[in-house]
Write a protein that holds these residues in place. Structure first.
Motif, PDB file in Angstrom:
ATOM      1  N   UNK A  71     -56.777  13.751 -53.734  1.00  0.00           N
ATOM      2  CA  UNK A  71     -55.722  13.581 -52.484  1.00  0.00           C
ATOM      3  C   UNK A  71     -55.531  12.000 -52.571  1.00  0.00           C
ATOM      4  N   UNK A  72     -55.451  11.479 -51.540  1.00  0.00           N
ATOM      5  CA  UNK A  72     -55.055   9.946 -51.514  1.00  0.00           C
ATOM      6  C   UNK A  72     -55.613   9.272 -50.134  1.00  0.00           C
ATOM      7  N   UNK A  73     -56.363   8.209 -50.348  1.00  0.00           N
ATOM      8  CA  UNK A  73     -57.034   7.546 -49.160  1.00  0.00           C
ATOM      9  C   UNK A  73     -56.139   6.337 -48.676  1.00  0.00           C
ATOM     10  N   UNK A  74     -55.260   5.886 -49.568  1.00  0.00           N
ATOM     11  CA  UNK A  74     -54.508   4.587 -49.247  1.00  0.00           C
ATOM     12  C   UNK A  74     -53.641   4.401 -47.805  1.00  0.00           C
ATOM     13  N   UNK A  75     -52.854   5.716 -47.682  1.00  0.00           N
ATOM     14  CA  UNK A  75     -52.048   5.750 -46.462  1.00  0.00           C
ATOM     15  C   UNK A  75     -52.918   5.577 -45.500  1.00  0.00           C
ATOM     16  N   UNK A  76     -53.940   6.206 -44.988  1.00  0.00           N
ATOM     17  CA  UNK A  76     -54.663   6.413 -44.198  1.00  0.00           C
ATOM     18  C   UNK A  76     -55.485   4.964 -44.130  1.00  0.00           C
ATOM     19  N   UNK A  77     -55.913   4.375 -44.756  1.00  0.00           N
ATOM     20  CA  UNK A  77     -56.623   2.987 -44.777  1.00  0.00           C
ATOM     21  C   UNK A  77     -55.502   1.870 -44.229  1.00  0.00           C
ATOM     22  N   UNK A  78     -54.512   2.216 -44.712  1.00  0.00           N
ATOM     23  CA  UNK A  78     -53.342   1.143 -44.243  1.00  0.00           C
ATOM     24  C   UNK A  78     -52.966   1.303 -42.928  1.00  0.00           C
ATOM     25  N   UNK A  79     -53.041   2.607 -42.447  1.00  0.00           N
ATOM     26  CA  UNK A  79     -52.541   3.083 -40.969  1.00  0.00           C
ATOM     27  C   UNK A  79     -53.261   2.221 -40.021  1.00  0.00           C
ATOM     28  N   UNK A  80     -52.882   2.220 -38.633  1.00  0.00           N
ATOM     29  CA  UNK A  80     -53.264   1.795 -37.587  1.00  0.00           C
ATOM     30  C   UNK A  80     -54.383   2.639 -36.977  1.00  0.00           C
ATOM     31  N   UNK A  81     -54.596   3.808 -37.265  1.00  0.00           N
ATOM     32  CA  UNK A  81     -55.380   5.103 -37.035  1.00  0.00           C
ATOM     33  C   UNK A  81     -56.864   4.610 -37.643  1.00  0.00           C
ATOM     34  N   UNK A  82     -57.767   4.688 -36.974  1.00  0.00           N
ATOM     35  CA  UNK A  82     -59.159   4.401 -37.687  1.00  0.00           C
ATOM     36  C   UNK A  82     -59.750   5.441 -38.184  1.00  0.00           C
ATOM     37  N   UNK A  83     -59.425   6.763 -37.857  1.00  0.00           N
ATOM     38  CA  UNK A  83     -60.004   7.993 -38.677  1.00  0.00           C
ATOM     39  C   UNK A  83     -60.083   8.274 -40.036  1.00  0.00           C
ATOM     40  N   UNK A  84     -60.790   8.797 -40.564  1.00  0.00           N
ATOM     41  CA  UNK A  84     -60.865   9.082 -42.171  1.00  0.00           C
ATOM     42  C   UNK A  84     -59.927  10.046 -42.492  1.00  0.00           C
ATOM     43  N   UNK A  85     -59.548  10.125 -43.725  1.00  0.00           N
ATOM     44  CA  UNK A  85     -58.576  11.000 -44.177  1.00  0.00           C
ATOM     45  C   UNK A  85     -59.070  12.393 -43.981  1.00  0.00           C
TER      46      UNK A  85
END
Length: 158
Positions: A71-85
């Motif tokens: 999958x990918x983690x970068x989009x979730x990491x760069x978002x303002x949301x704190x939650x994990x992918x």
């Protein structure tokens, strides 16, 4: 010889003291840097007895062979949301928040915490090193956070 080393003396504590992503003082207390011997033993037992760094892994290391999905983690990491992918959370849904986890950057840089703390502080952990592997104590599932933004879902062989 201590099981843990001082995170503040390691030069790595800054990743957990940033304003963004914020890691609470309670969670910071539960993030421990393993001592050299303890960390080397975890690396040998959970990751590799042949390679000290993930970027040196050959294709015969379980991390390269036992890929369940990516999958990918970068989009979730760069978002303002704190939650994990979501992919990460659903793959490890049977891990309890008190499951002991090891965030393995290389043989000499391994952090120990709980799954609950890691889920809340995962963005901070990813400031540490590329290609880190997350394993859970007595768990077969594992993750690798690849430098190229891929999240690799793994199944440990041993």
């Amino acid at each position: 010889m201590s099981q843990y080393r001082s995170l503040s003396l390691s030069g790595k504590e800054w990743v957990f003291k940033r304003e963004e992503p914020f890691v609470s003082a309670e969670d910071r207390e539960q993030i421990k840097l393993l001592g050299e011997v303890t960390g080397a033993n975890i690396w040998r037992d959970y990751i590799s007895d042949s390679y000290l760094y993930p970027d040196l892994f050959s294709s015969d290391v379980w991390v390269k062979k036992n890929i369940i999905d990516t999958s990918e983690w970068e989009t979730a990491w760069e978002s303002d949301e704190a939650g994990a992918p979501d992919t990460m959370l659903s793959y490890l849904e049977n891990w309890g928040d008190d499951t002991r986890v090891y965030f393995c950057c290389h043989a000499d840089l391994i952090m120990e915490t709980t799954w609950g703390v890691f889920k809340r502080a995962w963005k901070a952990f990813l400031f540490l090193e590329s290609d880190a592997v997350l394993v859970g104590k007595k768990k077969k599932q594992a993750l690798q956070f690849c430098e190229d933004g891929r999240l690799t879902l793994l199944m440990r062989a041993n």
